[in-house]
Design an enzyme around this catalytic site. Structure first.
Site, PDB file in Angstrom:
ATOM      1  N   LYS A  37     -15.975  -6.243   6.914  1.00  0.00           N
ATOM      2  CA  LYS A  37     -14.730  -7.030   6.968  1.00  0.00           C
ATOM      3  C   LYS A  37     -14.311  -7.342   8.417  1.00  0.00           C
ATOM      4  O   LYS A  37     -13.320  -8.037   8.626  1.00  0.00           O
ATOM      5  CB  LYS A  37     -13.598  -6.271   6.280  1.00  0.00           C
ATOM      6  CG  LYS A  37     -13.570  -6.432   4.758  1.00  0.00           C
ATOM      7  CD  LYS A  37     -12.243  -5.912   4.212  1.00  0.00           C
ATOM      8  CE  LYS A  37     -11.956  -6.445   2.823  1.00  0.00           C
ATOM      9  NZ  LYS A  37     -10.617  -6.063   2.328  1.00  0.00           N
ATOM     10  N   HIS A  64       0.841  -1.205   0.000  1.00  0.00           N
ATOM     11  CA  HIS A  64       0.000   0.000   0.000  1.00  0.00           C
ATOM     12  C   HIS A  64       0.874   1.252   0.000  1.00  0.00           C
ATOM     13  O   HIS A  64       0.632   2.195  -0.741  1.00  0.00           O
ATOM     14  CB  HIS A  64      -0.872   0.053   1.256  1.00  0.00           C
ATOM     15  CG  HIS A  64      -1.897  -1.033   1.375  1.00  0.00           C
ATOM     16  ND1 HIS A  64      -2.008  -1.842   2.475  1.00  0.00           N
ATOM     17  CD2 HIS A  64      -2.862  -1.445   0.529  1.00  0.00           C
ATOM     18  CE1 HIS A  64      -3.006  -2.691   2.317  1.00  0.00           C
ATOM     19  NE2 HIS A  64      -3.539  -2.482   1.141  1.00  0.00           N
ATOM     20  N   SER A  99      -3.057  -7.679   3.304  1.00  0.00           N
ATOM     21  CA  SER A  99      -3.236  -7.430   4.739  1.00  0.00           C
ATOM     22  C   SER A  99      -3.589  -8.716   5.473  1.00  0.00           C
ATOM     23  O   SER A  99      -3.114  -8.956   6.589  1.00  0.00           O
ATOM     24  CB  SER A  99      -4.331  -6.392   4.948  1.00  0.00           C
ATOM     25  OG  SER A  99      -3.991  -5.196   4.314  1.00  0.00           O
ATOM     26  N   ARG A 101      -1.615  -5.344  -8.283  1.00  0.00           N
ATOM     27  CA  ARG A 101      -0.471  -6.180  -7.903  1.00  0.00           C
ATOM     28  C   ARG A 101      -0.194  -7.288  -8.893  1.00  0.00           C
ATOM     29  O   ARG A 101       0.925  -7.595  -9.229  1.00  0.00           O
ATOM     30  CB  ARG A 101      -0.708  -6.802  -6.520  1.00  0.00           C
ATOM     31  CG  ARG A 101      -0.689  -5.809  -5.397  1.00  0.00           C
ATOM     32  CD  ARG A 101      -1.254  -6.387  -4.141  1.00  0.00           C
ATOM     33  NE  ARG A 101      -2.653  -6.758  -4.339  1.00  0.00           N
ATOM     34  CZ  ARG A 101      -3.381  -7.453  -3.511  1.00  0.00           C
ATOM     35  NH1 ARG A 101      -2.834  -7.898  -2.403  1.00  0.00           N
ATOM     36  NH2 ARG A 101      -4.640  -7.714  -3.762  1.00  0.00           N
TER      37      ARG A 101
HETATM   38  N1  COA Z   1      -0.345  -3.823  -1.751  1.00  0.00           N
HETATM   39  C1  COA Z   1      -0.669  -4.743  -0.846  1.00  0.00           C
HETATM   40  N2  COA Z   1      -1.899  -5.168  -0.655  1.00  0.00           N
HETATM   41  C2  COA Z   1      -2.867  -4.661  -1.407  1.00  0.00           C
HETATM   42  C3  COA Z   1      -2.621  -3.689  -2.373  1.00  0.00           C
HETATM   43  C4  COA Z   1      -1.288  -3.275  -2.543  1.00  0.00           C
HETATM   44  N3  COA Z   1      -0.935  -2.367  -3.421  1.00  0.00           N
HETATM   45  N4  COA Z   1      -3.781  -3.385  -2.964  1.00  0.00           N
HETATM   46  C5  COA Z   1      -4.715  -4.138  -2.383  1.00  0.00           C
HETATM   47  N5  COA Z   1      -4.169  -4.903  -1.442  1.00  0.00           N
HETATM   48  C6  COA Z   1      -4.824  -5.922  -0.619  1.00  0.00           C
HETATM   49  C7  COA Z   1      -5.486  -5.359   0.572  1.00  0.00           C
HETATM   50  O1  COA Z   1      -4.621  -5.356   1.662  1.00  0.00           O
HETATM   51  C8  COA Z   1      -6.613  -6.317   0.768  1.00  0.00           C
HETATM   52  O2  COA Z   1      -6.135  -7.465   1.378  1.00  0.00           O
HETATM   53  P1  COA Z   1      -7.045  -8.306   2.354  1.00  0.00           P
HETATM   54  O3  COA Z   1      -8.275  -8.653   1.567  1.00  0.00           O
HETATM   55  O4  COA Z   1      -6.148  -9.411   2.660  1.00  0.00           O
HETATM   56  O5  COA Z   1      -7.332  -7.391   3.502  1.00  0.00           O
HETATM   57  C9  COA Z   1      -6.996  -6.739  -0.623  1.00  0.00           C
HETATM   58  O6  COA Z   1      -5.861  -6.532  -1.395  1.00  0.00           O
HETATM   59  C10 COA Z   1      -8.135  -5.976  -1.187  1.00  0.00           C
HETATM   60  O7  COA Z   1      -7.750  -4.645  -1.138  1.00  0.00           O
HETATM   61  P2  COA Z   1      -8.674  -3.501  -1.657  1.00  0.00           P
HETATM   62  O8  COA Z   1      -9.163  -3.792  -3.009  1.00  0.00           O
HETATM   63  O9  COA Z   1      -7.967  -2.215  -1.425  1.00  0.00           O
HETATM   64  O10 COA Z   1      -9.892  -3.674  -0.730  1.00  0.00           O
HETATM   65  P3  COA Z   1     -10.162  -2.923   0.524  1.00  0.00           P
HETATM   66  O11 COA Z   1     -11.204  -3.681   1.195  1.00  0.00           O
HETATM   67  O12 COA Z   1      -8.963  -2.638   1.334  1.00  0.00           O
HETATM   68  O13 COA Z   1     -10.726  -1.523  -0.029  1.00  0.00           O
HETATM   69  C11 COA Z   1     -12.422  -0.181  -1.096  1.00  0.00           C
HETATM   70  C12 COA Z   1     -11.682  -1.507  -1.058  1.00  0.00           C
HETATM   71  C13 COA Z   1     -12.681   0.350   0.301  1.00  0.00           C
HETATM   72  C14 COA Z   1     -11.573   0.828  -1.817  1.00  0.00           C
HETATM   73  C15 COA Z   1     -13.721  -0.465  -1.868  1.00  0.00           C
HETATM   74  O14 COA Z   1     -14.382  -1.531  -1.267  1.00  0.00           O
HETATM   75  C16 COA Z   1     -14.637   0.727  -1.908  1.00  0.00           C
HETATM   76  O15 COA Z   1     -14.491   1.585  -2.744  1.00  0.00           O
HETATM   77  N6  COA Z   1     -15.590   0.777  -0.964  1.00  0.00           N
HETATM   78  C17 COA Z   1     -16.524   1.875  -0.858  1.00  0.00           C
HETATM   79  C18 COA Z   1     -17.916   1.462  -1.327  1.00  0.00           C
HETATM   80  C19 COA Z   1     -18.045   1.674  -2.802  1.00  0.00           C
HETATM   81  O16 COA Z   1     -17.780   2.730  -3.346  1.00  0.00           O
HETATM   82  N7  COA Z   1     -18.508   0.618  -3.458  1.00  0.00           N
HETATM   83  C20 COA Z   1     -18.697   0.617  -4.874  1.00  0.00           C
HETATM   84  C21 COA Z   1     -17.452   0.147  -5.558  1.00  0.00           C
HETATM   85  S1  COA Z   1     -17.738  -0.044  -7.291  1.00  0.00           S
END
Ligand code: COA
Length: 174
Positions: free
Chosen positions: A57, A33, A144, A106
């Site tokens: 979550k 991240h 994560s 990634r």
């Molecule tokens: N490096 C390391 N890990 C990464 C990463 C990176 N560059 N990018 C993503 N990850 C990991 C995260 O740690 C997470 O791991 P986990 O599932 O083991 O915890 C996983 O990949 C998913 O990450 P991400 O896609 O960022 O999901 P998130 O739950 O952390 O965040 C939101 C997603 C909050 C941005 C998204 O759900 C959102 O926009 N929510 C708001 C509601 C909304 O607008 N919904 C409509 C969407 S169309």
């Protein structure tokens, strides 16, 4: 008039002078991240890191803890603001006057989900652009949940998370 072909009204090069949002649950923030946030901060003058409430979550760290950990892990960067959000990411971006949503890609496996999310967000708010950045290859497999699991089982996580997160995870699982 090339810019008129897109949904945004920015002239060439202007988008990179705007604010961007980097969002995630950050439970906890990893070097992957952080790599994406650092890259974004080199492109945009203001980057708002949006820490999602993500109640569904059942995060290990509370929202306040996650915000605090992101803040203390990004103090070396200029132009970074860390804020919480709940609700739609596009609404948060709009509220923060951000024209770009930065996402980390990634691996190929991220693509399907990210593609869907970017197009849905574009459908809802066409003026907000999604930009994908690739983190360093070393972090392409870090997540994560991996980090939480390794920490819980007493494994070494030094290479995956910044020092403040390491301390917090050790505190949580000691
Ligand atoms: N490096 C390391 N890990 C990464 C990463 C990176 N560059 N990018 C993503 N990850 C990991 C995260 O740690 C997470 O791991 P986990 O599932 O083991 O915890 C996983 O990949 C998913 O990450 P991400 O896609 O960022 O999901 P998130 O739950 O952390 O965040 C939101 C997603 C909050 C941005 C998204 O759900 C959102 O926009 N929510 C708001 C509601 C909304 O607008 N919904 C409509 C969407 S169309």
């Amino acid at each position: 008039m090339l810019w008129k072909n897109t949904d945004t009204n920015f002239k060439p090069g202007e988008l990179m002078k705007q604010s961007a949002v980097c969002a995630g649950t950050f439970d906890p923030l990893t070097f992957g991240h952080l790599d994406v946030i650092e890259r974004a901060s080199r492109i945009f003058p203001r980057v708002v890191v949006g820490v999602a409430k993500s109640e569904a979550k059942s995060p290990l760290f509370s929202l306040d803890e996650r915000i605090d950990l992101v803040r203390t892990s990004t103090t070396h960067l200029l132009g970074i603001e860390v804020k919480s959000f709940s609700g739609l990411l596009v609404d948060f971006a709009e509220q923060e006057s951000a024209s770009v949503i930065v996402r980390g890609l990634r691996a190929f496996s991220d693509f399907e989900y990210e593609f869907q999310m970017a197009l849905t967000n574009r459908q809802m708010k066409p003026v907000i652009e999604t930009l994908f950045l690739m983190p360093k290859q070393d972090y392409s497999y870090v997540s994560s949940s991996n980090v939480r699991e390794i920490a819980k089982m007493g494994g070494n996580i030094d290479q995956f998370v910044p020092a403040p997160i390491l301390k917090a995870l050790h505190g949580r699982y000691s």
